[in-house]
Design a protein around this motif. Sequence first.
Motif, short mmCIF file in Angstrom:
data_model
loop_
_atom_site.label_atom_id
_atom_site.label_comp_id
_atom_site.label_asym_id
_atom_site.label_seq_id
_atom_site.Cartn_x
_atom_site.Cartn_y
_atom_site.Cartn_z
N ALA A 81 0.83 -1.21 0.00
CA ALA A 81 0.00 0.00 0.00
C ALA A 81 0.86 1.25 0.00
N ARG A 82 1.91 1.26 0.78
CA ARG A 82 2.79 2.44 0.85
C ARG A 82 3.41 2.75 -0.51
N SER A 83 3.74 1.71 -1.27
CA SER A 83 4.39 1.93 -2.56
C SER A 83 3.45 2.54 -3.58
N ALA A 84 2.13 2.47 -3.35
CA ALA A 84 1.16 3.04 -4.29
C ALA A 84 1.33 4.54 -4.44
N ALA A 85 1.86 5.20 -3.42
CA ALA A 85 2.08 6.65 -3.52
C ALA A 85 3.04 6.96 -4.67
N ARG A 86 4.04 6.13 -4.85
CA ARG A 86 4.99 6.36 -5.95
C ARG A 86 4.29 6.19 -7.30
N PHE A 87 3.38 5.23 -7.39
CA PHE A 87 2.62 5.05 -8.63
C PHE A 87 1.84 6.30 -8.98
N VAL A 88 1.15 6.88 -8.00
CA VAL A 88 0.33 8.06 -8.26
C VAL A 88 1.21 9.25 -8.62
N VAL A 89 2.29 9.44 -7.90
CA VAL A 89 3.14 10.60 -8.13
C VAL A 89 3.89 10.50 -9.45
N GLU A 90 4.45 9.33 -9.72
CA GLU A 90 5.33 9.19 -10.88
C GLU A 90 4.59 8.74 -12.14
N ASP A 91 3.79 7.70 -12.05
CA ASP A 91 3.15 7.15 -13.25
C ASP A 91 1.88 7.91 -13.64
N LEU A 92 1.17 8.44 -12.66
CA LEU A 92 -0.04 9.22 -12.96
C LEU A 92 0.25 10.71 -12.95
#
Length: 377
Positions: free
Chosen positions: A140-151
Amino acid sequence: MSSRLLQALPIESKWLNIAFQEIVKRPPINLRPLLLVEQRRNFKGTALFAMANRALYQLTSGAGEYTDLDVRAETIRLLDWLLDNQCPGYSGFCGGHQHRLQHLNGRIGDPTDPDVVSTSYAVRALLSNADLGDRYLQAARSAARFVVEDLDYREVEDGAVIDYHLNHGDHYTINAGALGARLFLDLYVAVGDETHLDRATALLDHIAGLQTDRGGWYYRDPADASHLSMDSHHNGFVIESFQRHAEVADDSRYTDTLDQALSFYRSLFDADGAPRFDESTAYPRDIHAATQGILVFTYAGEFDRARTVIQWVLDNLYVGDGRYYFRKHRFYTQRITLMRWCQAWMAYALAEHFRVSGQEPPRKRQQLPAASFQYWD
């Protein structure tokens, strides 16, 4: 789009793809078996069931008196499935619908394409069950990187915005931005990182500025970039995200925004609890609109209003044996049971209502046969 009949046709056409999608969605009966549409588990639906099971377990001290199902073990199986079926190759944990989707702009969404909406609910499921295993919290914590970087989380003049998914087009999907904010708020509660709260607030600042004079939000900005107007369940997503900020941040930053939004949202429900489709159209009365109403009114402390919506669903869309129909139109009801759109949302909405309101769940010991469900997305 997973129809074997469609795939067997010798042509590739945007409008043919859309026709198949609409033919499946609109009739009063389920045409999926006739069109050979593949049954496939839905990522967001799995997250909703995981959260519903967790709430049931908490409410009933293991649910032994309510069901023959081992709720804790089933929750772990669902969470593990989310981890095993996340979209690979991105900056952090993420997921999507896992089927091809024809967009109106001509692009086709790939089964491996993630989106912030599906990811937000999966993160919520993982965090609500983080005590069952550290791997859930870490994912769950790693999802922040997905939102910031990929989205592509990026600042704008009045806050911040993100992309809905990888095929977003030249518009902003407002409810997706709100659910991205909700993701950051949930992470802030779990790990205490102020950066998550700051990002959530920046996203909500921009969305607050897009609120109409009526108190609701259009589906997209600009409004004419979508066939949807201020529809019920997407406005519910936005409101729920502002409700979560009020709960987490404990400030009055969005008090006026939320008050106006709730006033508008109440107008999307008739006195008997029936959900309207949007600000100008009553039909179709969609079960997803009803379940989102149950959630919003429950979080607002309007328990009687939430129970009125629950009763309308039971009177109009309940099949029996734990199953619910899709939509009620003016002259007919779409007698289709969809696992994610109907079952998962009702399970989650009822579980959250019982959890927040403190109301006792109804006892029902009978374990339903698997044959009574259809795993259509």
